[in-house]
Design a protein around this motif. Structure first.
Motif, PDB file in Angstrom:
ATOM      1  N   VAL A   3     -18.246 -59.696 -16.352  1.00 16.35           N
ATOM      2  CA  VAL A   3     -18.874 -58.398 -16.622  1.00 16.35           C
ATOM      3  C   VAL A   3     -20.305 -58.640 -17.096  1.00 16.35           C
ATOM      4  O   VAL A   3     -20.538 -59.479 -17.963  1.00 16.35           O
ATOM      5  N   VAL A   4     -21.249 -57.916 -16.518  1.00 22.08           N
ATOM      6  CA  VAL A   4     -22.649 -58.035 -16.938  1.00 22.08           C
ATOM      7  C   VAL A   4     -23.171 -56.650 -17.286  1.00 22.08           C
ATOM      8  O   VAL A   4     -23.171 -55.759 -16.438  1.00 22.08           O
ATOM      9  N   ALA A   5     -23.581 -56.469 -18.540  1.00 21.91           N
ATOM     10  CA  ALA A   5     -24.236 -55.218 -18.940  1.00 21.91           C
ATOM     11  C   ALA A   5     -25.731 -55.487 -18.912  1.00 21.91           C
ATOM     12  O   ALA A   5     -26.261 -56.185 -19.768  1.00 21.91           O
ATOM     13  N   SER A   6     -26.393 -54.963 -17.890  1.00 19.09           N
ATOM     14  CA  SER A   6     -27.814 -55.256 -17.720  1.00 19.09           C
ATOM     15  C   SER A   6     -28.663 -54.310 -18.559  1.00 19.09           C
ATOM     16  O   SER A   6     -28.359 -53.141 -18.719  1.00 19.09           O
ATOM     17  N   GLN A   7     -29.752 -54.865 -19.089  1.00 18.31           N
ATOM     18  CA  GLN A   7     -30.696 -54.039 -19.859  1.00 18.31           C
ATOM     19  C   GLN A   7     -31.946 -53.724 -19.057  1.00 18.31           C
ATOM     20  O   GLN A   7     -32.930 -53.236 -19.618  1.00 18.31           O
ATOM     21  N   VAL A   8     -31.910 -54.013 -17.754  1.00 19.70           N
ATOM     22  CA  VAL A   8     -33.125 -53.893 -16.942  1.00 19.70           C
ATOM     23  C   VAL A   8     -33.832 -52.556 -17.145  1.00 19.70           C
ATOM     24  O   VAL A   8     -35.051 -52.503 -17.305  1.00 19.70           O
ATOM     25  N   ASP A   9     -33.060 -51.465 -17.205  1.00 12.16           N
ATOM     26  CA  ASP A   9     -33.680 -50.141 -17.339  1.00 12.16           C
ATOM     27  C   ASP A   9     -34.442 -49.988 -18.665  1.00 12.16           C
ATOM     28  O   ASP A   9     -35.461 -49.317 -18.722  1.00 12.16           O
ATOM     29  N   LEU A  10     -33.921 -50.645 -19.721  1.00 14.60           N
ATOM     30  CA  LEU A  10     -34.581 -50.538 -21.025  1.00 14.60           C
ATOM     31  C   LEU A  10     -35.942 -51.225 -21.026  1.00 14.60           C
ATOM     32  O   LEU A  10     -36.853 -50.829 -21.750  1.00 14.60           O
TER      33      LEU A  10
ATOM     34  N   PHE B 255     -41.821 -51.609 -19.682  1.00 14.49           N
ATOM     35  CA  PHE B 255     -42.739 -52.554 -20.323  1.00 14.49           C
ATOM     36  C   PHE B 255     -43.141 -53.678 -19.374  1.00 14.49           C
ATOM     37  O   PHE B 255     -43.932 -54.542 -19.734  1.00 14.49           O
ATOM     38  N   GLY B 256     -42.554 -53.742 -18.203  1.00 14.60           N
ATOM     39  CA  GLY B 256     -42.901 -54.770 -17.217  1.00 14.60           C
ATOM     40  C   GLY B 256     -42.381 -56.142 -17.579  1.00 14.60           C
ATOM     41  O   GLY B 256     -42.806 -57.141 -17.012  1.00 14.60           O
ATOM     42  N   GLY B 257     -41.465 -56.236 -18.526  1.00 19.67           N
ATOM     43  CA  GLY B 257     -40.907 -57.529 -18.924  1.00 19.67           C
ATOM     44  C   GLY B 257     -39.945 -57.309 -20.083  1.00 19.67           C
ATOM     45  O   GLY B 257     -39.835 -56.185 -20.587  1.00 19.67           O
ATOM     46  N   VAL B 258     -39.279 -58.394 -20.491  1.00 20.40           N
ATOM     47  CA  VAL B 258     -38.265 -58.263 -21.541  1.00 20.40           C
ATOM     48  C   VAL B 258     -38.926 -58.177 -22.917  1.00 20.40           C
ATOM     49  O   VAL B 258     -39.747 -59.022 -23.268  1.00 20.40           O
ATOM     50  N   VAL B 259     -38.589 -57.168 -23.691  1.00 17.92           N
ATOM     51  CA  VAL B 259     -39.088 -57.028 -25.063  1.00 17.92           C
ATOM     52  C   VAL B 259     -38.009 -57.569 -26.006  1.00 17.92           C
ATOM     53  O   VAL B 259     -36.921 -56.994 -26.100  1.00 17.92           O
ATOM     54  N   PRO B 260     -38.291 -58.685 -26.702  1.00 16.44           N
ATOM     55  CA  PRO B 260     -37.239 -59.360 -27.469  1.00 16.44           C
ATOM     56  C   PRO B 260     -36.487 -58.451 -28.457  1.00 16.44           C
ATOM     57  O   PRO B 260     -35.268 -58.477 -28.513  1.00 16.44           O
ATOM     58  N   GLU B 261     -37.209 -57.641 -29.226  1.00 21.28           N
ATOM     59  CA  GLU B 261     -36.534 -56.805 -30.243  1.00 21.28           C
ATOM     60  C   GLU B 261     -35.577 -55.814 -29.587  1.00 21.28           C
ATOM     61  O   GLU B 261     -34.482 -55.555 -30.081  1.00 21.28           O
ATOM     62  N   ILE B 262     -36.019 -55.242 -28.465  1.00 17.51           N
ATOM     63  CA  ILE B 262     -35.159 -54.279 -27.761  1.00 17.51           C
ATOM     64  C   ILE B 262     -33.926 -55.007 -27.219  1.00 17.51           C
ATOM     65  O   ILE B 262     -32.799 -54.504 -27.297  1.00 17.51           O
ATOM     66  N   ALA B 263     -34.138 -56.216 -26.715  1.00 10.63           N
ATOM     67  CA  ALA B 263     -33.022 -56.999 -26.164  1.00 10.63           C
ATOM     68  C   ALA B 263     -31.971 -57.262 -27.245  1.00 10.63           C
ATOM     69  O   ALA B 263     -30.776 -57.076 -27.019  1.00 10.63           O
ATOM     70  N   CYS B 264     -32.408 -57.683 -28.428  1.00 11.41           N
ATOM     71  CA  CYS B 264     -31.462 -58.007 -29.511  1.00 11.41           C
ATOM     72  C   CYS B 264     -30.620 -56.800 -29.884  1.00 11.41           C
ATOM     73  O   CYS B 264     -29.401 -56.895 -30.015  1.00 11.41           O
ATOM     74  N   ARG B 265     -31.265 -55.658 -30.067  1.00  5.43           N
ATOM     75  CA  ARG B 265     -30.525 -54.451 -30.454  1.00  5.43           C
ATOM     76  C   ARG B 265     -29.530 -54.060 -29.377  1.00  5.43           C
ATOM     77  O   ARG B 265     -28.398 -53.670 -29.668  1.00  5.43           O
TER      78      ARG B 265
END
Ligand code: KG4
Ligand code: ZN
Length: 340
Positions: free
Chosen positions: A28-35, A39-49
């Motif tokens: 199972v993969v819950a992707s955060q791509v939409d979040l 921003f055009g890339g992964v934002v670490p703080e958003i990823a952690c939450r």
């Protein structure tokens, strides 16, 4: 042996159950791509939450789909490195908590090594030694792989990772994030020979990679020379559809040519006749086509996992954890998350 795998190193919260290191019972993969897309890339703080919110539901879903209860898990495998430290900590903490509560061993896994063995879940006949090329958003590395914990780094990128180059060029073209799939889609209508972008080979013997010159060449092509380098600002707002398709196809062709050339060099240098690709960029159909053509001509075999095993997933983590457990590697509650 049923191993629960957990992966939270970047922007996917993933959990999987793998039996005996080979059979995927669930993934199972819950992707955060939409979040992260705006921003055009992964934002670490958003990823952690987002990991924190998704981790237990994702594990629950993996167990439900596998049709097994928590008490039937024999070990828990988790990515401990490398990755975003806050993101890794979510998975590692969850894995340790489960280990402690269930009294089952917890096993640490190196994310890149997991990509190296992902192929064996899709191709049971792939036995080491083999060459492995991991091409993702964060890594471009070529290995000689001999088994869990036994591998030699033959070459790696000196600047951008291949996936990062796709993402940055997509941003220049005003395409959506992640850039790889968007460029591949746009390239279908384009001519790969329309623009001759540079192929950086770094000398006749090098197995290293460099993609930043290619990215700059695309920028110059779009905006003219002496332009300011602003990789995240779209450089081509008014570009027609046909011209955009030609840039996408020509850029994709240049990346694929470099990767194929380095694979051929590595085959020649090591005498190994099998190469396993992994990482998100290995989903690229044009790359697959070109690697397969080179393999036919050069007398070697290329293995591509299905796309779900190319991109980040926890099945590869559970598979490597099974091997590590057998070897007594990275086992126990003192495993720690590490960014590098
Ligand atoms: O392995 P992955 O899911 O995550 C990392 O560990 O980085 O790889 C994601 C990367 C992104 O840079 C994305 O643009 C690229 O893989 N990618 C592709 C394709 N699908 C994903 N690049 C080229 N063609 C694709 N079809
Ligand atoms: Zn990855």
């Amino acid at each position: 042996m049923n191993v629960l795998g957990i992966e939270t190193s970047c922007d996917e919260t993933a959990a999987a159950v793998v039996r005996d290191g080979r059979e995927i019972l669930s993934s199972v993969v819950a992707s955060q791509v939409d979040l992260h897309a705006r921003f055009g890339g992964v934002v670490p703080e958003i990823a952690c939450r987002a990991h924190l919110e998704a981790i237990y539901p994702t594990i629950g879903e993996a167990l439900a789909r596998a049709g097994i209860a928590l008490r039937d898990i024999d070990a828990i495998g988790v990515t401990t490195r490398p990755g975003l430290i806050g993101a890794l900590l979510v998975g590692v903490s969850a894995a340790k908590a489960l280990s402690f509560a269930l009294d089952r061993p917890v096993v640490g896994v190196h994310h890149i090594e997991a990509h190296m063995i992902a192929n064996r879940l899709g191709s049971p006949d792939l036995e080491p030694p083999y060459l492995s090329l991991v091409v993702s958003g964060g890594h471009t590395q070529l290995f000689r792989f001999e088994g869990a914990g036994r591998y030699e780094l033959l070459g790696e990128t000196l600047d951008d990772a291949a996936g990062e180059a796709f993402d940055k060029v997509a941003a220049l073209l005003g395409l959506s994030y992640p850039g790889g799939p968007a460029i591949e889609r746009a390239a279908r209508a384009g001519d790969p020979k329309a623009i001759r972008f540079p192929r950086s080979m770094l000398g006749p013997d090098s197995l290293d990679f460099s993609f930043s010159g290619l990215k700059t060449a695309v920028l110059y092509h779009l905006k003219g020379r002496n332009t300011r380098k602003e990789p995240f600002a779209p450089a081509a707002p008014g570009l027609g559809e046909r011209a955009l398709a030609d840039v996408a196809a020509s850029f994709q062709e240049a990346i694929a040519d470099v990767l194929v050339a380095k694979i051929r060099r590595a085959v020649k240098r090591t005498g190994l006749s099998r190469i396993a690709l992994g990482g998100g960029v290995a989903c690229n159909a044009r790359l697959r086509e070109k690697v397969e053509a080179a393999a036919r001509r050069g007398g070697f075999r290329a293995f591509f996992p299905p796309p779900s095993l190319c991109t980040d997933n926890a099945a590869m983590v559970a598979a490597l954890a099974t091997e590590n457990l057998r070897l007594g590697r990275d086992v126990g509650l003192d495993i720690e998350a590490s960014a590098t």
